[in-house]
Design an enzyme around this catalytic site. Structure first.
Site, mmCIF file in Angstrom:
data_model
loop_
_atom_site.group_PDB
_atom_site.id
_atom_site.type_symbol
_atom_site.label_atom_id
_atom_site.label_comp_id
_atom_site.label_asym_id
_atom_site.label_seq_id
_atom_site.Cartn_x
_atom_site.Cartn_y
_atom_site.Cartn_z
ATOM 1 N N TYR A 1 35.376 41.731 36.047
ATOM 2 C CA TYR A 1 35.814 42.390 37.285
ATOM 3 C C TYR A 1 37.335 42.288 37.381
ATOM 4 O O TYR A 1 37.887 41.791 38.355
ATOM 5 C CB TYR A 1 35.175 41.752 38.523
ATOM 6 C CG TYR A 1 33.677 41.640 38.454
ATOM 7 C CD1 TYR A 1 32.872 42.647 38.968
ATOM 8 C CD2 TYR A 1 33.070 40.530 37.870
ATOM 9 C CE1 TYR A 1 31.488 42.542 38.898
ATOM 10 C CE2 TYR A 1 31.689 40.424 37.791
ATOM 11 C CZ TYR A 1 30.904 41.440 38.314
ATOM 12 O OH TYR A 1 29.551 41.336 38.248
ATOM 13 N N GLN B 1 44.629 43.391 45.290
ATOM 14 C CA GLN B 1 44.450 42.431 46.395
ATOM 15 C C GLN B 1 45.349 42.799 47.570
ATOM 16 O O GLN B 1 46.523 43.132 47.370
ATOM 17 C CB GLN B 1 44.784 41.015 45.917
ATOM 18 C CG GLN B 1 43.887 40.505 44.792
ATOM 19 C CD GLN B 1 42.540 39.996 45.262
ATOM 20 O OE1 GLN B 1 42.275 39.906 46.468
ATOM 21 N NE2 GLN B 1 41.659 39.685 44.323
ATOM 22 N N ASP C 1 35.401 37.583 39.293
ATOM 23 C CA ASP C 1 35.962 37.912 40.618
ATOM 24 C C ASP C 1 35.234 39.146 41.139
ATOM 25 O O ASP C 1 35.814 40.219 41.244
ATOM 26 C CB ASP C 1 37.477 38.163 40.468
ATOM 27 C CG ASP C 1 38.157 38.425 41.800
ATOM 28 O OD1 ASP C 1 37.502 38.282 42.858
ATOM 29 O OD2 ASP C 1 39.348 38.790 41.782
ATOM 30 N N GLU D 1 36.100 45.982 33.567
ATOM 31 C CA GLU D 1 36.195 46.566 34.905
ATOM 32 C C GLU D 1 35.510 47.933 34.874
ATOM 33 O O GLU D 1 35.567 48.642 33.883
ATOM 34 C CB GLU D 1 37.693 46.680 35.268
ATOM 35 C CG GLU D 1 38.079 47.676 36.311
ATOM 36 C CD GLU D 1 37.563 47.341 37.697
ATOM 37 O OE1 GLU D 1 37.611 46.170 38.108
ATOM 38 O OE2 GLU D 1 37.096 48.292 38.366
ATOM 39 N N CYS E 1 34.549 36.458 47.190
ATOM 40 C CA CYS E 1 34.944 36.948 48.521
ATOM 41 C C CYS E 1 33.737 36.954 49.457
ATOM 42 O O CYS E 1 33.797 37.530 50.540
ATOM 43 C CB CYS E 1 35.577 38.328 48.431
ATOM 44 S SG CYS E 1 34.493 39.572 47.728
HETATM 45 N N1 SAH Z 1 40.319 40.536 39.696
HETATM 46 C C1 SAH Z 1 40.860 41.743 40.266
HETATM 47 C C2 SAH Z 1 39.828 42.643 40.948
HETATM 48 C C3 SAH Z 1 38.846 41.973 41.862
HETATM 49 S S1 SAH Z 1 37.974 43.053 42.943
HETATM 50 C C4 SAH Z 1 41.982 41.408 41.218
HETATM 51 O O1 SAH Z 1 42.105 40.269 41.656
HETATM 52 O O2 SAH Z 1 42.764 42.293 41.556
HETATM 53 C C5 SAH Z 1 36.530 43.418 42.099
HETATM 54 C C6 SAH Z 1 36.667 44.478 41.031
HETATM 55 O O3 SAH Z 1 35.370 44.670 40.453
HETATM 56 C C7 SAH Z 1 37.109 45.854 41.509
HETATM 57 O O4 SAH Z 1 38.206 46.267 40.716
HETATM 58 C C8 SAH Z 1 35.889 46.761 41.254
HETATM 59 O O5 SAH Z 1 36.251 48.060 40.871
HETATM 60 C C9 SAH Z 1 35.188 46.037 40.134
HETATM 61 N N2 SAH Z 1 33.734 46.209 39.974
HETATM 62 C C10 SAH Z 1 32.808 46.428 40.916
HETATM 63 N N3 SAH Z 1 31.576 46.418 40.382
HETATM 64 C C11 SAH Z 1 31.734 46.200 39.034
HETATM 65 C C12 SAH Z 1 30.836 46.045 37.943
HETATM 66 N N4 SAH Z 1 29.524 46.156 38.096
HETATM 67 N N5 SAH Z 1 31.366 45.799 36.747
HETATM 68 C C13 SAH Z 1 32.699 45.685 36.567
HETATM 69 N N6 SAH Z 1 33.585 45.802 37.559
HETATM 70 C C14 SAH Z 1 33.112 46.056 38.793
#
Ligand code: SAH
Length: 456
Positions: free
Chosen positions: A315, A286, A384, A336, A411
């Site tokens: 995620y 973030q 997320d 992830e 977001c």
């Molecule tokens: N919750 C974490 C990351 C949120 S951002 C935090 O707050 O730091 C969203 C995340 O989803 C990113 O790390 C991205 O790499 C991942 N992502 C994107 N598409 C995805 C999918 N289809 N399956 C799993 N993760 C995914």
């Protein structure tokens, strides 16, 4: 039916700005034809000049203001508005917060979903908050420059003060720029696909003050690499990690697949909610650490954990939410898609002596289906996702596992609304108010936390 535009290019008209788009452009109506106007706020009476006429809408610029909005911030630098840096800089911060709250309300109202949206949680100082910068390196007028693209273009505007970034990051970028000049490293030339250094990425720990510098190169090795790295290290002692990322492709994607440590460690550390996290170059983290703590705390509180629950964090990135939740519950599963992020997540669990978390590298939608088939019974699912929101199949699998609650960190309110509607079809309803948290002051991005509860 053919509608003729009521205005022509270069025509001047007097209008009152009626609205503000979700991108921060003023909207003027001439008959029923919309003109999008940069740097214009609702209620302002202005003379505009039409710059472009398309079939269903057009663009214009303000020639003069007859009245200005009480929410206008005077004397802003137009570079910040014309780039992605701060398109809302000319709108007073309290009005930005209301703008974001209303955006969520409006999108739900359009979908005929009844919701309460609480006032956006803002920052005391809504500038210099970003812990990460990713800047293009290009030749401008015969000189290597770092800066930012003008919006919707690849024209580099040289810049040294990025206004919303940690000033220590801005300073580091200038130092790296000067060294790139000194060692005459050729800047990337997009048009001819030539040159070497494409981008510089800098991340700085808000609490740790550790800095990572990533040099993104078209070649496997930079000219004068060893000396350059030594000088960067000397000039920026806080840079505990200097990385080379190779991206040889002709693409807008910034980083390539090869990452090499040139100096120090492959990660930097930072803290959130008292936990320590290792962050590698290609992992998501973030960008607004102060607000992230509020956002996560909100998600944790809204999850309403007693200590006995099984929780899924979809995620999960480097496991920040997973590990923050783990302290309050029995078992957490994180998923992830980026393998480096899951490597970080596993290291992070160990660093914080947390053992009740399991991480998987997978698409969240596929992993959710696997967990569901394996009989995992989560009490709470936290999601997320990136801007495109949830895969429809993920919502189906999630609902089949029948968690009591889904905590949706979003977001992008447009995909949030779509996904909430899908959850509603499967027996979930919004519980309490939606809470926007301003992760991106001065920009139109809207972050929020929504709780969905399973109907009894
Ligand atoms: N919750 C974490 C990351 C949120 S951002 C935090 O707050 O730091 C969203 C995340 O989803 C990113 O790390 C991205 O790499 C991942 N992502 C994107 N598409 C995805 C999918 N289809 N399956 C799993 N993760 C995914």
């Amino acid at each position: 039916m053919k509608i003729k535009a009521p205005v022509t290019k270069n025509q001047r008209v007097d209008v009152t700005i009626a609205d503000l788009t979700y991108q921060g452009m003023g909207v003027a109506k001439v008959d029923d034809f919309s003109l999008f106007v940069e740097n214009a706020l609702p209620g302002e009476q202005v003379t505009i000049q039409v710059t472009k006429v398309q079939k269903h809408y057009g663009f214009a610029r303000v020639v003069s203001w007859q009245t200005t909005s009480p929410d206008r911030v005077a004397d802003v630098d137009k570079t910040y508005r014309q780039t992605g840096i701060a398109p809302l800089q000319h709108l007073a911060y309290p009005a930005q917060l209301t703008f974001k709250q209303h955006q969520i309300e409006e999108l739900f109202a359009k979908a005929h979903i009844d919701v309460t949206v609480d006032p956006t949680l803002g920052m005391a100082n809504p500038t210099q908050y970003r812990n990460k910068a990713q800047v293009p390196v290009r030749m401008v007028k015969g000189q290597l420059e770092t800066g930012i693209y003008r919006q919707h273009s690849h024209e580099l505007i040289p810049l040294t003060d990025f206004y919303i970034q940690d000033p220590e990051i801005d300073k580091a970028i200038v130092k790296v720029r000067d060294l790139l000049r000194q060692f005459e490293i050729p800047a990337y030339d997009e048009i001819n696909d030539k040159g070497v250094i494409r981008n510089v990425m800098v991340r700085r720990g808000y609490y740790s003050h550790e800095m990572m510098i990533v040099l993104i190169s078209r070649q496997q090795k930079l000219p004068s690499q060893a000396q350059l790295v030594e000088e960067i290290h000397k000039e920026i002692p806080a840079a505990t990690s200097i990385i080379l990322n190779v991206n040889a492709r002709r693409t807008n994607v910034i980083m390539g697949n090869v990452t090499r440590v040139l100096y120090g460690k492959p990660t930097i550390e930072d803290q959130l909610l008292g936990l320590t996290f290792a962050i590698s170059a290609r992992s998501f983290y973030q960008v607004n650490p102060q607000q992230t703590e509020k956002l996560y705390q909100m998600a944790i509180d809204k999850a309403g954990l007693t200590g006995n629950e099984t929780v899924i964090d979809a995620y999960c990135g480097i496991g920040t939410i997973s590990l923050a939740l783990a302290k309050h519950t029995k078992q957490v599963y994180g998923v992830e898609i980026v393998p480096e992020a899951i490597e970080d997540a596993k290291v992070n669990a160990q660093k914080n002596h947390i053992t009740n978390v399991e991480f998987a590298v997978n698409k969240a939608e596929d992993q959710m289906a696997q967990w569901q088939e394996a009989g995992v019974k989560p009490d709470v699912i936290v999601v997320d996702p990136p801007r495109k929101g949830l895969a429809s199949s993920l919502i189906d699998s999630a609902a089949k596992m029948a968690p009591e609650k889904v905590v949706y960190v979003s977001c992008n309110p447009a995909t949030l609304v779509r996904d909430v509607a899908h959850f509603q079809e499967l027996g979930y309803a919004i519980d309490g108010a939606i809470q926007p948290v301003d992760q991106f002051p001065q920009t139109p991005h809207v972050e929020s936390v929504t709780v969905l509860k399973r109907a009894k």
